[in-house]
Design a protein around this motif. Structure first.
Motif, mmCIF file in Angstrom:
data_model
loop_
_atom_site.group_PDB
_atom_site.id
_atom_site.type_symbol
_atom_site.label_atom_id
_atom_site.label_comp_id
_atom_site.label_asym_id
_atom_site.label_seq_id
_atom_site.Cartn_x
_atom_site.Cartn_y
_atom_site.Cartn_z
ATOM 1 N N HIS A 89 42.038 44.708 45.994
ATOM 2 C CA HIS A 89 41.245 44.204 47.151
ATOM 3 C C HIS A 89 41.604 42.698 47.417
ATOM 4 C CE1 HIS A 89 38.660 47.868 47.507
ATOM 5 N NE2 HIS A 89 39.262 47.978 46.328
ATOM 6 N N GLY A 90 42.803 42.160 47.271
ATOM 7 C CA GLY A 90 43.273 40.836 47.532
ATOM 8 C C GLY A 90 44.034 40.530 48.698
ATOM 9 N N ASP A 94 42.279 40.156 54.180
ATOM 10 C CA ASP A 94 40.679 40.334 54.233
ATOM 11 C C ASP A 94 40.172 41.290 53.692
ATOM 12 O OD1 ASP A 94 41.002 37.799 55.639
ATOM 13 O OD2 ASP A 94 41.019 38.755 57.446
ATOM 14 N N ASP A 95 40.446 41.793 52.574
ATOM 15 C CA ASP A 95 39.948 42.971 51.720
ATOM 16 C C ASP A 95 40.391 44.310 52.438
ATOM 17 O OD1 ASP A 95 39.038 44.693 49.738
ATOM 18 O OD2 ASP A 95 36.996 44.574 50.328
ATOM 19 N N GLY A 133 41.977 46.612 51.490
ATOM 20 C CA GLY A 133 41.696 47.455 50.168
ATOM 21 C C GLY A 133 40.881 48.584 50.583
ATOM 22 N N THR A 134 39.578 48.038 51.017
ATOM 23 C CA THR A 134 38.498 48.984 51.344
ATOM 24 C C THR A 134 38.967 49.489 52.732
ATOM 25 O OG1 THR A 134 36.876 47.340 50.557
ATOM 26 C CG2 THR A 134 36.003 49.034 52.146
ATOM 27 N N ASP A 163 40.977 52.256 46.079
ATOM 28 C CA ASP A 163 40.689 52.953 44.705
ATOM 29 C C ASP A 163 41.075 54.240 44.421
ATOM 30 O OD1 ASP A 163 39.330 50.239 44.140
ATOM 31 O OD2 ASP A 163 37.674 50.671 45.285
#
Length: 304
Positions: free
Chosen positions: A235-236, A239-240, A242-243, A248
């Protein structure tokens, strides 16, 4: 060129149609408009600095730069004293990559770049550019992190060049349109989000049956892939993002990512030439191993 299936009023901006011949309008490029241009070569004269070590590295702590500094720190951690290096900051936002000194090392004006002042043939210094070229050169010079057995070497290079071919879709594709473009374009974001998720699935399926990218051994393939896809998994990135990309859910990528993140060489290499994030994770220049203890930006701020 018009197409009744794609009427110009649906273009962005509305009514836009590509001209017969493209012309450069300074300002194109969103967040990077000040440094993007359609020509190569130096824009200004500036001598390239040279420090005390045989290896002189010129870069910025982006994923492409981190690949090499992680390798250098891993080489040092493995006892290869000849891998000591000076890391000079190239601020691409200010156009340092277009200086005459940098262009002499990399005519493509992209970080990272390396000069080896003590090549194994004893001749003149060797210039190296493109991160995969630099990593392969260093791995071969020091006989580390690139297997010599035919099949293991082939698998390592497969994944090293997979990263080189795939990451532009993550960075220049998804990252640009999701974070840096001057407008949000659903088509572009959807197109590249789909591709990045496909790439994460490629990694996840492979890592389900392999501890590292080339199998049981940690190699330059892992070091090249981690700064791009590991950072996303943690999540780096962007601007995240990853979400947004549900990173995940890739459990095997997560296992591998955290395994590498815990390595001291990765921790050190990931902060060299870095100019963003927590001050404790920014070492703008690295000229000695002790710099990690005394010259990160939080330490320098405390001395001011």
């Amino acid at each position: 060129m018009t197409d009744e299936k794609f009427p110009p009023e649906k273009n962005l901006p509305a009514g836009y149609q590509p001209p017969k011949v493209w012309t450069w309008e300074p300002g194109n490029g969103g967040a990077f408009a000040s440094i993007n241009r359609p020509i190569a070569g130096a824009t200004h004269d500036k001598e390239r600095p040279v420090g005390k070590h045989p290896l002189q590295f010129y870069s910025l702590g982006t994923p492409n730069g981190q690949k090499v500094t992680i390798l250098l720190e891993e080489l040092l951690a493995s006892g290869h004293e000849g891998a000591e290096y000076d890391a000079w900051l190239i601020n691409i936002g200010k156009g340092d990559q277009f200086s005459s000194g940098f262009v002499e090392v990399n005519p493509n004006s992209k970080i990272p770049a390396l000069m080896d002042h003590q090549p194994v043939d004893g001749g003149e210094p060797i210039r190296l550019f493109e991160s995969a070229s630099i990593m392969t050169y260093l791995a071969e010079k020091f006989g580390a992190f690139l297997p010599t057995e035919t099949r293991a070497r082939a698998e390592t290079l497969n994944w090293l060049f997979w990263q080189m071919g795939s990451a532009p879709f993550l960075g220049g594709g998804f990252g640009h349109f999701y974070t840096y473009a001057p407008m949000k374009i659903q088509y572009a974001i959807d197109r590249y989000a789909m591709e990045v998720k496909r790439q994460m699935d490629v990694l996840n399926r492979h890592l389900a049956n392999n501890e590292f990218m080339a199998g049981k051994d940690y190699t330059i393939a892992d070091m090249a892939i981690w700064p791009w896809y590991g950072r996303l998994a943690l999540h780096g990135a962007y601007d995240d993002a990853g979400t947004f990309l549900s990173v995940d859910e890739y459990e095997h990528v997560q296992r591998w990512t955290k395994q590498l993140a815990a390595r001291p060489g990765v921790k050190r290499g990931a902060i060299v030439n870095k100019t963003s994030g927590p001050l404790s994770e920014q070492l703008h220049e690295r000229h000695d191993a002790s710099d990690f203890d005394t010259k990160t930006q939080d330490k320098l701020a405390g001395q001011a």
